[in-house]
Scaffold this motif. Sequence first.
Motif, PDB file in Angstrom:
ATOM      1  N   ARG A  60      -9.294   6.315  -6.170  1.00 49.17           N
ATOM      2  CA  ARG A  60      -7.960   6.897  -6.261  1.00 49.17           C
ATOM      3  C   ARG A  60      -7.266   6.639  -4.933  1.00 49.17           C
ATOM      4  O   ARG A  60      -7.869   6.193  -3.969  1.00 49.17           O
ATOM      5  CB  ARG A  60      -8.098   8.406  -6.534  1.00 49.17           C
ATOM      6  CG  ARG A  60      -6.856   9.099  -7.052  1.00 49.17           C
ATOM      7  CD  ARG A  60      -6.588   8.872  -8.520  1.00 49.17           C
ATOM      8  NE  ARG A  60      -5.372   9.573  -8.950  1.00 49.17           N
ATOM      9  CZ  ARG A  60      -4.155   9.030  -8.971  1.00 49.17           C
ATOM     10  NH1 ARG A  60      -3.978   7.784  -8.586  1.00 49.17           N
ATOM     11  NH2 ARG A  60      -3.115   9.740  -9.389  1.00 49.17           N
ATOM     12  N   LYS A  61      -5.964   6.984  -4.894  1.00 51.19           N
ATOM     13  CA  LYS A  61      -5.187   6.848  -3.666  1.00 51.19           C
ATOM     14  C   LYS A  61      -5.867   7.593  -2.511  1.00 51.19           C
ATOM     15  O   LYS A  61      -6.599   8.565  -2.724  1.00 51.19           O
ATOM     16  CB  LYS A  61      -3.778   7.372  -3.873  1.00 51.19           C
ATOM     17  CG  LYS A  61      -3.740   8.808  -4.365  1.00 51.19           C
ATOM     18  CD  LYS A  61      -2.338   9.385  -4.352  1.00 51.19           C
ATOM     19  CE  LYS A  61      -1.593   9.198  -5.650  1.00 51.19           C
ATOM     20  NZ  LYS A  61      -0.390  10.043  -5.758  1.00 51.19           N
ATOM     21  N   LYS A 120      -5.146   9.148   1.523  1.00 56.73           N
ATOM     22  CA  LYS A 120      -4.118   9.432   2.528  1.00 56.73           C
ATOM     23  C   LYS A 120      -4.730   9.973   3.815  1.00 56.73           C
ATOM     24  O   LYS A 120      -5.562  10.874   3.778  1.00 56.73           O
ATOM     25  CB  LYS A 120      -3.109  10.436   1.955  1.00 56.73           C
ATOM     26  CG  LYS A 120      -2.416   9.902   0.698  1.00 56.73           C
ATOM     27  CD  LYS A 120      -1.448  10.887   0.070  1.00 56.73           C
ATOM     28  CE  LYS A 120      -0.803  10.271  -1.166  1.00 56.73           C
ATOM     29  NZ  LYS A 120       0.047  11.240  -1.900  1.00 56.73           N
ATOM     30  N   ASN A 164      -4.460   2.566  -5.744  1.00 61.55           N
ATOM     31  CA  ASN A 164      -5.644   3.268  -5.256  1.00 61.55           C
ATOM     32  C   ASN A 164      -6.160   2.637  -3.963  1.00 61.55           C
ATOM     33  O   ASN A 164      -7.268   2.099  -3.889  1.00 61.55           O
ATOM     34  CB  ASN A 164      -6.696   3.302  -6.353  1.00 61.55           C
ATOM     35  CG  ASN A 164      -6.194   4.119  -7.529  1.00 61.55           C
ATOM     36  OD1 ASN A 164      -5.366   5.024  -7.348  1.00 61.55           O
ATOM     37  ND2 ASN A 164      -6.664   3.807  -8.711  1.00 61.55           N
ATOM     38  N   THR A 165      -5.293   2.729  -2.964  1.00 65.50           N
ATOM     39  CA  THR A 165      -5.554   2.112  -1.671  1.00 65.50           C
ATOM     40  C   THR A 165      -5.386   3.173  -0.589  1.00 65.50           C
ATOM     41  O   THR A 165      -5.018   4.306  -0.881  1.00 65.50           O
ATOM     42  CB  THR A 165      -4.511   1.016  -1.398  1.00 65.50           C
ATOM     43  OG1 THR A 165      -3.211   1.630  -1.502  1.00 65.50           O
ATOM     44  CG2 THR A 165      -4.600  -0.114  -2.406  1.00 65.50           C
ATOM     45  N   SER A 193       1.555   2.335  -2.955  1.00 63.85           N
ATOM     46  CA  SER A 193       1.198   2.745  -4.304  1.00 63.85           C
ATOM     47  C   SER A 193      -0.232   2.296  -4.546  1.00 63.85           C
ATOM     48  O   SER A 193      -0.817   1.595  -3.725  1.00 63.85           O
ATOM     49  CB  SER A 193       2.151   2.086  -5.299  1.00 63.85           C
ATOM     50  OG  SER A 193       1.712   2.322  -6.619  1.00 63.85           O
ATOM     51  N   GLN A 222       0.798  -1.225   0.000  1.00 67.85           N
ATOM     52  CA  GLN A 222       0.000   0.000   0.000  1.00 67.85           C
ATOM     53  C   GLN A 222       0.839   1.289   0.000  1.00 67.85           C
ATOM     54  O   GLN A 222       0.463   2.294   0.590  1.00 67.85           O
ATOM     55  CB  GLN A 222      -1.034  -0.020   1.138  1.00 67.85           C
ATOM     56  CG  GLN A 222      -2.149  -1.025   0.818  1.00 67.85           C
ATOM     57  CD  GLN A 222      -3.187  -1.224   1.912  1.00 67.85           C
ATOM     58  OE1 GLN A 222      -3.671  -2.323   2.085  1.00 67.85           O
ATOM     59  NE2 GLN A 222      -3.542  -0.176   2.619  1.00 67.85           N
ATOM     60  N   ARG A 247     -10.225  12.071  -6.686  1.00 70.74           N
ATOM     61  CA  ARG A 247      -9.922  12.163  -5.255  1.00 70.74           C
ATOM     62  C   ARG A 247     -11.168  12.609  -4.488  1.00 70.74           C
ATOM     63  O   ARG A 247     -12.059  13.269  -5.023  1.00 70.74           O
ATOM     64  CB  ARG A 247      -8.764  13.156  -4.999  1.00 70.74           C
ATOM     65  CG  ARG A 247      -7.426  12.744  -5.614  1.00 70.74           C
ATOM     66  CD  ARG A 247      -6.764  11.563  -4.936  1.00 70.74           C
ATOM     67  NE  ARG A 247      -6.253  11.827  -3.599  1.00 70.74           N
ATOM     68  CZ  ARG A 247      -4.988  12.148  -3.325  1.00 70.74           C
ATOM     69  NH1 ARG A 247      -4.098  12.284  -4.295  1.00 70.74           N
ATOM     70  NH2 ARG A 247      -4.597  12.335  -2.079  1.00 70.74           N
ATOM     71  N   ARG A 305      -3.113   4.641   1.797  1.00 67.90           N
ATOM     72  CA  ARG A 305      -1.652   4.630   1.875  1.00 67.90           C
ATOM     73  C   ARG A 305      -1.184   4.669   3.327  1.00 67.90           C
ATOM     74  O   ARG A 305      -1.975   4.831   4.243  1.00 67.90           O
ATOM     75  CB  ARG A 305      -1.099   5.831   1.110  1.00 67.90           C
ATOM     76  CG  ARG A 305      -1.520   5.898  -0.359  1.00 67.90           C
ATOM     77  CD  ARG A 305      -0.857   4.819  -1.187  1.00 67.90           C
ATOM     78  NE  ARG A 305      -1.103   4.995  -2.604  1.00 67.90           N
ATOM     79  CZ  ARG A 305      -0.362   5.758  -3.430  1.00 67.90           C
ATOM     80  NH1 ARG A 305       0.664   6.439  -2.946  1.00 67.90           N
ATOM     81  NH2 ARG A 305      -0.650   5.854  -4.705  1.00 67.90           N
TER      82      ARG A 305
END
Lengths: 551, 102
Positions: free
Chosen positions: A164-165, A167, A121-122, A119, A117, A250, A124
Motif C-alpha cells: 500500500r501507499k 508516507k 503503492n509507493t 499516487s 510517486q 498499511r 510518497r
Amino acid sequence: MYRYDEFDHTVVAERVLQFRGQVARRLSGDLTEDEFKPLRLMNGLYLQLHAYMLRVAIPYGMLSSRQMRKLAFVARRYDKGYGHFTTRQNIQYNWPRLDEAADILDELATVEMHAIQTSGNTIRNVTADPFAGVAADEIEDPRIYAEIIRQWSTLHPEFSFLPRKFKIAVTGAPHDRAAIKTHDIGIALKRGPDGETGFEVFVGGGQGRTPVVAKSIRGFLPKRDLLSYLEAILRVYNQLGRRDNIYKARIKILVNEIGVEKFTALVEEEWRHLRDGALALPDDEIARIKAYFASPAYLDIPGDVPEFDSKLLTDPAFGNWVGSNVTEHKVPGYAIVTVSLKPEGGIPGDATAEQMEAIADLADAFSFGELRVTKDQNLVLADIRKSDLFALWQGLRAHGLETPNAGLLTDIIACPGLDYCSLANARSIPIAQRIGTRFGDLDRLRDIGDITLNISGCINACAHHHVGNIGILGVDKKGTEFYQVTLGGSADENTTIGDIVGPAFGEDDIVDAIETIVDTYLGLRTDGETFIDTYRRVGLAPFKETLYAAR
Amino acid sequence: MTSHAVTANRLTDGQVVYLTPARTWSEKLHASQLAEAGDDANALLQSAQASVEARLVVEPYLIPVDTDATDGQTPRAVGRRETIRAAGPSVRLDLGHQAAQE
Ligand code: HEM
Ligand code: SF4
C-alpha cells in the motif's frame, strides 16, 4: 534549497517523455483504460467527479519563487486559474485535460518539479516541518534528511509495488509541526547520549478508517544508519504486509497484528545485514546535502526593531495579524510568517494564479525567494526581517492574503470532499465556509484561542479529522449528508485520536453543534487553558451533555 | 419504475457527459436518453460500450433520474453526488457545467 543534479533532470525528463507516449497510445487506442489507469496514476493523474486531477509533488513543502510562478502559470494556462494546496504539502489541480497532461509535466520539469510517486503503492512525497531551518526550537534542519530520504525512495526498484501507499515525515524540533506520528514512518531528530544528533524512529501511524498513533521502535538511531534502517523497515513491510485486503494493507495493521516487539525484532534483524552495506551514510554525503540547506545570508541586526513595535501599537489590524501569523525566528531581527489560505468564507487551501504570483514576488522581495507549503494548507515565508513585516503585510493585503487566523478556529483544514472527490460521502468545503463565517468575529476568535478543526468528506481522512482538536467526518445516510464529530484529537508531539461524541449531525445542525462545543469549552476553561488542555482535563462528558441534552 | 440515464467521463478532458438518443454524448443531463430500470436500462448501458471502444468516454454507468415535476419529462439528477456531477462544484458556481448554463 536543493537543486537537481543531472540524474534528477534525466529521470524527470525521461519520465515525461514516457508518459507522453503512454497518453498518445491511450488516445490512439493502443492502450485500454484498464491498461492506462495505473500508468496515469503513477504520474499523479486521477479521474475525479468533474475532470482529471493532477497532484504535483512539493518535496517537504519547499518551493522557490520561480517554482511558485510556474505553478501559477500552469493554473492559468492549463487549469481554471487556481490550485489547491493539500495537507501533504502538495498542490492539486482540479481541471487538467488528459491531452495536455504531458505538456503540464514538461512545464513543471523546467523548474525541477514532477508528479512522480504522488499516487500508487509507493513511498510518497516526504513531508517535514514547514518551519525547518528557522524554528527557534530546532535541533537540526530536517530537510537535509528529508532530501536524503527523497533521493533514496525515488524510483527505488524494490519499493515500487508495496502492499500500500507509504508516507514518511521528519521533524527537527521537539514541537512536532509535521504530524510525524500519523505517518507510516515518523522521524524525529534527537540528541544522543553524547550530544550528537540522530533520530528517534516511529512506525505504524496512520489515519484512514483505522487511525493509529505511531509507536517508537528505536529511541536513538545514529545518522549514518538512517537509510539502512528505513530499508530494513520497508523490507519487513514489503514482505509481510497484507496484499489480500486493501483495508488491512498499511504498515499500521502489520504492526498491530504481529505486535510492536516482534515487528521491531524483525527490523533489527534485517538491519543487522544492511547496516554496514552500501546504504551507510558517510559524513561527507550528509555534508554535501546539508550545503543545499545552508542558512541564507542573514544580516547581523538587532532583535529589537522600534519601527515594528510602534506599528504594532498604531495599527491594530497589523497587530492582530502579527499576533496570530508571525512566529519567532532563530535569528534576531527576523520572523517567520504564516500566510493564511483561509479567508473568511473561502475554500481552505485554494489559491488563485494571481495570489501565487503575488506571494512569489513577496518572497523575492522579502524572504530570499523561498516559500513553504504547510500541512495546515497554508504557506510560509520563513525569513522576513521584522522591519519588513509591515510592508509584507500590506503586500499580502492587496491580494486577500492577510487573514489573521493562523492556528485559530477558522484556520480550518478541509479536503475537497464531494464537491470534487469521487470517493467522498459528503461535502467538506461548504461546512468549512459556514463555520468560517459563523466565527468571523476576530475578537471572539482570538478569545477562543489555539485550536484545530479538520473536516474530511469520507473515512479516508485526507484532512486529518481524527487528529483535529475538533474533527468532522462527512458520512452518507441514504443519500443525505451527515457529519460525525470527534473531540480531543491532536497531531503534535502528544498525538491523540479524537473521541466520537455521539450520533452524527445533519447539514443544518453541524455549525450550531460546533458553536455549542466551543461555548462549552469557554464555560469550562481555566486561565491559560487551550481547547485541548480543557478537553484533556474534563473529557467527553460535558460536551456530550451540552450537545445532546436539548435533543 | 424509475428512469435511468447513462453517464460517463469524456476521455480527453474527463468532463461529465450523458448518452443521448442519437448515441452521442452531451454535457447536459436533460439531453440524455432515458430508459426504464431493468432490461431497457441495461441495453442502454450496453450501447455505450461502443463509445468506450471508440475512446470517447471512460467508465459509463447507469444513474437513476427523476423527471421534472412541472413538465413530467426533463430529467433531474437524484442524490447529492450526481447533482454535483451534473452541475459542478457547489462551492464554485462559476465552474463546471453549471457555468455554461444560464
Ligand atoms: C481527490 C483525490 C484523492 C483521493 C482519491 C484520495 C485517496 C485517499 C485514500 C484512499 C486514502 C486512505 C488511505 C488508507 O487509509 O490506506 C487517503 C488518505 C490520505 N490522503 Fe487522500 N485522497 C485524495 C485527495 C487528498 C487531498 C486533497 C489530500 C490533502 C488535503 C490528501 C491527503 C491524504 C492524507 C493526509 C491521508 C491520510 C494519511 C494516510 O493514512 O495515508 N488526499 N487518501
Ligand atoms: S477524505 Fe475522502 S472525500 Fe476527502 S479528499 Fe480524501 S478521499 Fe476524498
